[in-house]
Design a protein around this motif. Structure first.
Motif, PDB file in Angstrom:
ATOM      1  N   ALA A  72      32.323 -11.447  19.534  1.00  0.00           N
ATOM      2  CA  ALA A  72      31.477 -12.488  20.122  1.00  0.00           C
ATOM      3  C   ALA A  72      31.937 -12.792  21.542  1.00  0.00           C
ATOM      4  N   GLU A  73      31.080 -12.503  22.502  1.00  0.00           N
ATOM      5  CA  GLU A  73      31.422 -12.757  23.900  1.00  0.00           C
ATOM      6  C   GLU A  73      31.440 -14.247  24.204  1.00  0.00           C
ATOM      7  N   TYR A  74      30.538 -15.000  23.568  1.00  0.00           N
ATOM      8  CA  TYR A  74      30.424 -16.433  23.816  1.00  0.00           C
ATOM      9  C   TYR A  74      30.720 -17.212  22.533  1.00  0.00           C
ATOM     10  N   ILE A  75      31.604 -18.184  22.635  1.00  0.00           N
ATOM     11  CA  ILE A  75      31.893 -19.101  21.545  1.00  0.00           C
ATOM     12  C   ILE A  75      31.317 -20.458  21.954  1.00  0.00           C
ATOM     13  N   VAL A  76      30.245 -20.873  21.319  1.00  0.00           N
ATOM     14  CA  VAL A  76      29.645 -22.172  21.620  1.00  0.00           C
ATOM     15  C   VAL A  76      30.205 -23.174  20.619  1.00  0.00           C
ATOM     16  N   PHE A  77      31.013 -24.099  21.117  1.00  0.00           N
ATOM     17  CA  PHE A  77      31.718 -25.030  20.237  1.00  0.00           C
ATOM     18  C   PHE A  77      30.980 -26.364  20.212  1.00  0.00           C
ATOM     19  N   CYS A  78      30.355 -26.654  19.082  1.00  0.00           N
ATOM     20  CA  CYS A  78      29.700 -27.948  18.888  1.00  0.00           C
ATOM     21  C   CYS A  78      30.734 -28.889  18.289  1.00  0.00           C
ATOM     22  N   GLY A  79      31.491 -29.493  19.167  1.00  0.00           N
ATOM     23  CA  GLY A  79      32.581 -30.385  18.791  1.00  0.00           C
ATOM     24  C   GLY A  79      32.954 -31.192  20.016  1.00  0.00           C
ATOM     25  N   VAL A  80      34.248 -31.352  20.277  1.00  0.00           N
ATOM     26  CA  VAL A  80      34.688 -32.076  21.468  1.00  0.00           C
ATOM     27  C   VAL A  80      35.679 -31.225  22.264  1.00  0.00           C
ATOM     28  N   HIS A  81      36.069 -31.745  23.410  1.00  0.00           N
ATOM     29  CA  HIS A  81      36.789 -30.975  24.423  1.00  0.00           C
ATOM     30  C   HIS A  81      38.067 -30.338  23.913  1.00  0.00           C
ATOM     31  N   PHE A  82      38.926 -31.110  23.217  1.00  0.00           N
ATOM     32  CA  PHE A  82      40.206 -30.535  22.778  1.00  0.00           C
ATOM     33  C   PHE A  82      39.991 -29.394  21.797  1.00  0.00           C
ATOM     34  N   MET A  83      38.910 -29.453  21.033  1.00  0.00           N
ATOM     35  CA  MET A  83      38.614 -28.377  20.083  1.00  0.00           C
ATOM     36  C   MET A  83      38.249 -27.096  20.816  1.00  0.00           C
ATOM     37  N   ALA A  84      37.451 -27.243  21.857  1.00  0.00           N
ATOM     38  CA  ALA A  84      37.073 -26.081  22.658  1.00  0.00           C
ATOM     39  C   ALA A  84      38.298 -25.496  23.350  1.00  0.00           C
ATOM     40  N   GLU A  85      39.224 -26.353  23.787  1.00  0.00           N
ATOM     41  CA  GLU A  85      40.474 -25.866  24.383  1.00  0.00           C
ATOM     42  C   GLU A  85      41.263 -25.035  23.366  1.00  0.00           C
ATOM     43  N   SER A  86      41.357 -25.541  22.142  1.00  0.00           N
ATOM     44  CA  SER A  86      42.101 -24.812  21.111  1.00  0.00           C
ATOM     45  C   SER A  86      41.461 -23.453  20.844  1.00  0.00           C
ATOM     46  N   ALA A  87      40.130 -23.412  20.852  1.00  0.00           N
ATOM     47  CA  ALA A  87      39.434 -22.146  20.657  1.00  0.00           C
ATOM     48  C   ALA A  87      39.740 -21.186  21.794  1.00  0.00           C
ATOM     49  N   ASP A  88      39.785 -21.696  23.027  1.00  0.00           N
ATOM     50  CA  ASP A  88      40.098 -20.835  24.163  1.00  0.00           C
ATOM     51  C   ASP A  88      41.524 -20.298  24.073  1.00  0.00           C
ATOM     52  N   ILE A  89      42.436 -21.131  23.594  1.00  0.00           N
ATOM     53  CA  ILE A  89      43.833 -20.713  23.463  1.00  0.00           C
ATOM     54  C   ILE A  89      43.975 -19.593  22.428  1.00  0.00           C
ATOM     55  N   LEU A  90      43.230 -19.681  21.349  1.00  0.00           N
ATOM     56  CA  LEU A  90      43.398 -18.736  20.238  1.00  0.00           C
ATOM     57  C   LEU A  90      42.520 -17.495  20.346  1.00  0.00           C
ATOM     58  N   THR A  91      41.507 -17.525  21.200  1.00  0.00           N
ATOM     59  CA  THR A  91      40.633 -16.356  21.342  1.00  0.00           C
ATOM     60  C   THR A  91      41.143 -15.448  22.463  1.00  0.00           C
TER      61      THR A  91
END
Length: 394
Positions: A97-116
């Protein structure tokens, strides 16, 4: 006050005022304020179809994550649902998946960026979807706290444990100082590990989860816990109080779970005889102590799945989830109500609405990357170290 009077008094807007007015952004805060581009009208009857069309056009290039607290209109487009850490791990497990669209809040999207992977791009449909709890601990405040602990002569004995609901900066601080991250479901395991490494814990940023875990699950006393207030000199604590404490709790809380009170519990028991009270551990200690069951979001869902038909439940967590569970289990004869009489959504979670999701998906489908959440490499490295320590917990 007129403009002329303001100019005469030479009143200048403060940085905080600018943030509240949406005129500037603080990149080191959860508080996002800008969302460029034209959003579809909320009354647009074609929004659902537009979201489906954009998602279909993107195909396997997009992976949509939906946190349990999201609106129903948004959660219907999620490929997976869950809590923040589960979703971040799910994203990491979808490298195609090239794009991860995170329907949540900012810190969650940060965690996704860290782990992807570096090739994946994490998108938050509305940059204003932050977290008030995460905002209660800034990198500068935590660094100052560590100086206070150093001056008290105890920093070498302290292991930081940070809740997932924290910014990437705080996770990085935790990793850099030998600590780990925890979720609401593994907080006891994280604290057990931390006390094997040192004599004291600095728990960030939710005081209630830290206190409830220490006292309810680990047998400590309330006297073993002190609260560090970043807005007071030395956190409002003496060196002696810091040296005597086992748990140094950051003065932070969840604005939703913090609303539930002992009166809420007593009232629902009077209104609904035989009701089971089930609350999240981010609630205040007196609420947790009065409840029948306490657990994470995933625990709450599983408890209701296993509940017998005809049982009655009052749930102390975010209203979107409670309402969704009430509708889901109504055919089974399970009565599920919100613990408090006052309606309480998570206001920042609710910023991710269908217009913002449609705008993000259509922009990506047109080849325009919007609202990317990207953590710098140094912060990412130390934050990932803290997360990996959590993953390695027994």
């Amino acid at each position: 006050m007129t403009t002329a009077q303001t100019q005469e008094l030479d009143v200048q807007p403060t940085p905080l005022a600018l943030l509240l007015l949406g005129r500037e952004a603080d990149p080191r805060s959860e508080r996002g304020v800008e969302c460029p581009g034209d959003l579809p009208s909320p009354s647009d009857p074609d929004l659902v179809e537009r979201a489906r069309a954009a998602k279909e056009k993107l195909g396997s290039k997009v992976f949509v994550l939906g946190h349990h607290y999201q609106r129903d209109e948004v959660i219907q487009f999620a490929d997976v649902t869950g809590d923040s850490f589960k979703l971040a791990r799910d994203a990491a497990a979808r490298p195609e998946a090239e794009y991860i669209v995170f329907c949540g809040v900012h810190f969650m999207a940060e965690s996704a960026d860290i782990l992807t992977s570096d090739d994946q791009k994490v998108v938050l449909p509305d940059l204003a979807a932050g977290c008030s709890m995460a905002d209660m601990a800034t990198a500068e405040q935590v660094a100052e706290c560590w100086d206070v602990l150093t001056e008290a002569g105890i920093a070498e004995q302290v292991v930081p444990v940070s809740y997932m609901n924290s910014s990437a900066d705080i996770k990085a601080f935790t990793g850099k100082h030998g600590g780990t991250i925890c979720t609401s479901s593994n907080a006891k395991r994280a604290l057990d590990w931390a006390f094997e490494q040192g004599e004291k814990v600095l728990f960030l940023p939710d005081q209630h989860l830290g206190r409830n875990t220490a006292v309810r699950d680990m047998g400590m006393s309330l006297q073993d816990c002190v609260v560090y207030n970043p807005h007071k000199p030395n956190g409002g604590l003496t060196a002696e109080e810091l040296r005597a404490a086992k748990m140094i709790l950051w003065r932070g809380h969840c604005s939703v779970h913090g609303r539930f009170s002992l009166d809420s519990v007593n009232d629902v028991r009077e209104r609904i005889p035989g009701v089971n009270v089930l609350v999240h551990p981010e609630c205040k200690h007196e609420v947790v102590a009065a409840a029948d069951y306490v657990g994470s979001t995933e625990y709450i869902i599983k408890a209701l799945e296993a509940a017998p038909a005809g049982s009655k439940w009052a749930i102390g967590t975010e209203l979107n989830l409670v309402r969704r569970l009430a509708n889901r289990f109504a055919p089974e004869g399970k009565e599920i109500v919100f613990l408090d009489k006052t309606v309480c959504f998570c206001s920042t979670m609710n910023r991710i609405d269908l217009p913002h999701l449609v705008w993000a998906l259509e922009s990506l489908a047109e080849g325009n990357l919007v609202n990317r959440i990207e953590v710098d490499k140094e912060t990412e490295a130390f934050a990932k170290l803290a997360l990996e320590r959590m993953l390695a917990l027994p």
